[in-house]
Design a protein around this motif. Structure first.
Motif, PDB file in Angstrom:
ATOM      1  N   GLU A  21       0.912  -1.182   0.075  1.00 58.23           N
ATOM      2  CA  GLU A  21      -0.054   0.078  -0.066  1.00 58.23           C
ATOM      3  C   GLU A  21       0.885   1.148  -0.200  1.00 58.23           C
ATOM      4  O   GLU A  21       0.651   2.265  -0.522  1.00 58.23           O
ATOM      5  N   ARG A  22       1.844   1.300   0.566  1.00 60.56           N
ATOM      6  CA  ARG A  22       2.980   2.208   0.736  1.00 60.56           C
ATOM      7  C   ARG A  22       3.389   2.618  -0.627  1.00 60.56           C
ATOM      8  O   ARG A  22       3.809   3.725  -0.998  1.00 60.56           O
ATOM      9  N   CYS A  23       3.372   1.344  -1.260  1.00 72.33           N
ATOM     10  CA  CYS A  23       4.219   1.754  -2.646  1.00 72.33           C
ATOM     11  C   CYS A  23       3.178   2.032  -3.955  1.00 72.33           C
ATOM     12  O   CYS A  23       3.634   1.811  -4.848  1.00 72.33           O
ATOM     13  N   GLY A  24       1.684   2.041  -3.202  1.00 72.73           N
ATOM     14  CA  GLY A  24       0.896   2.770  -4.357  1.00 72.73           C
ATOM     15  C   GLY A  24      -0.139   1.811  -4.778  1.00 72.73           C
ATOM     16  O   GLY A  24      -0.910   1.962  -5.764  1.00 72.73           O
ATOM     17  N   ALA A  25      -0.241   0.544  -4.320  1.00 67.16           N
ATOM     18  CA  ALA A  25      -1.153  -0.640  -4.658  1.00 67.16           C
ATOM     19  C   ALA A  25      -2.319  -0.588  -3.810  1.00 67.16           C
ATOM     20  O   ALA A  25      -2.247  -0.259  -2.683  1.00 67.16           O
ATOM     21  N   ASN A  26      -3.312  -0.809  -4.410  1.00 71.82           N
ATOM     22  CA  ASN A  26      -4.599  -1.220  -3.592  1.00 71.82           C
ATOM     23  C   ASN A  26      -4.764  -2.841  -3.383  1.00 71.82           C
ATOM     24  O   ASN A  26      -4.666  -3.477  -4.126  1.00 71.82           O
ATOM     25  N   VAL A  27      -4.711  -2.858  -2.035  1.00 70.38           N
ATOM     26  CA  VAL A  27      -4.355  -4.502  -1.622  1.00 70.38           C
ATOM     27  C   VAL A  27      -5.624  -5.050  -0.955  1.00 70.38           C
ATOM     28  O   VAL A  27      -6.194  -4.398   0.083  1.00 70.38           O
TER      29      VAL A  27
END
Length: 200
Positions: free
Chosen positions: A22-28
């Motif tokens: 999530e910190r890297c920009g993904a929706n998890v």
């Protein structure tokens, strides 16, 4: 935004991987429903658990997951989540997914498990922008593919080089834990997300 589905095998703590992605920009999304894993945009197999225990959770959907992998779905496998992609393991009795031909073998070392930081040797683009190649390991087994072309990285432990990073199609597999590997691990996950978005 990339949608990543983390397969919950019912073992271990998935919070650190979810938070890192999530910190890297993904929706998890984290799910124990392996049918949802087969429908995912991008799969993450996390790195905690024993081989047979993990495969018990996956086997009912094995064929569909394998079909998705062969069709080119982006997928990240970490530690045991990488090992299950192979034919089988010395750790267990159940078959693996068989996406990568070869077996998971016990480290030929006096001190087992390998636990702590070690240097990854690789020129794969997944390591672009990473000057510090120290990553965190905790494992007693390693992947030893007969498909040698899938091996894209090594580490040295007790004087022996072990294969610890793999690529096949849009699958990326690491024996190390990027979510526990500080800035280098975060950059690795950022590179994976960028790769996965480009593969869709």
């Amino acid at each position: 935004m990339l949608n990543v589905t983390i397969a919950d095998y019912g073992v271990g703590n998935l919070h650190s991987l979810r938070r890192a992605l999530e910190r890297c920009g993904a929706n998890v999304e984290v799910t124990s429903d392996m049918r949802k894993v087969t429908e995912a945009e991008c799969i993450a197999f996390p790195g905690v658990g024993a081989f047979d225990k993990v495969m018990e959770s996956i086997l009912p959907e094995k064929d569909d997951i394998l079909d998705r992998l062969r069709s080119g779905i982006p997928c990240l496998g970490i530690c045991i989540g990488m090992q299950i992609l192979m034919d089988g393991s010395d750790e267990g009795r159940l078959p693996g997914l068989g996406f990568i031909n070869g077996r998971v073998e016990r480290l030929k070392a006096k001190q087992i498990p390998q636990m702590g930081w070690n240097t990854v040797v690789s020129d794969d683009p997944m390591f672009d922008g990473i000057d510090n190649r120290f990553f965190y390991f905790t494992h007693s087994y390693y992947g030893n593919p007969t498909e040698r072309s899938t091996i894209k990285g090594y580490c040295e432990y007790e004087g022996i080089d072990y294969s610890i990073f793999f690529r096949k199609g849009n699958f990326v597999g690491s024996q190390f834990h990027p979510e526990k590997s500080s800035r280098s691990g975060m950059r690795f996950l950022e590179n994976f997300i960028q790769f996965a978005e480009g593969a869709l």
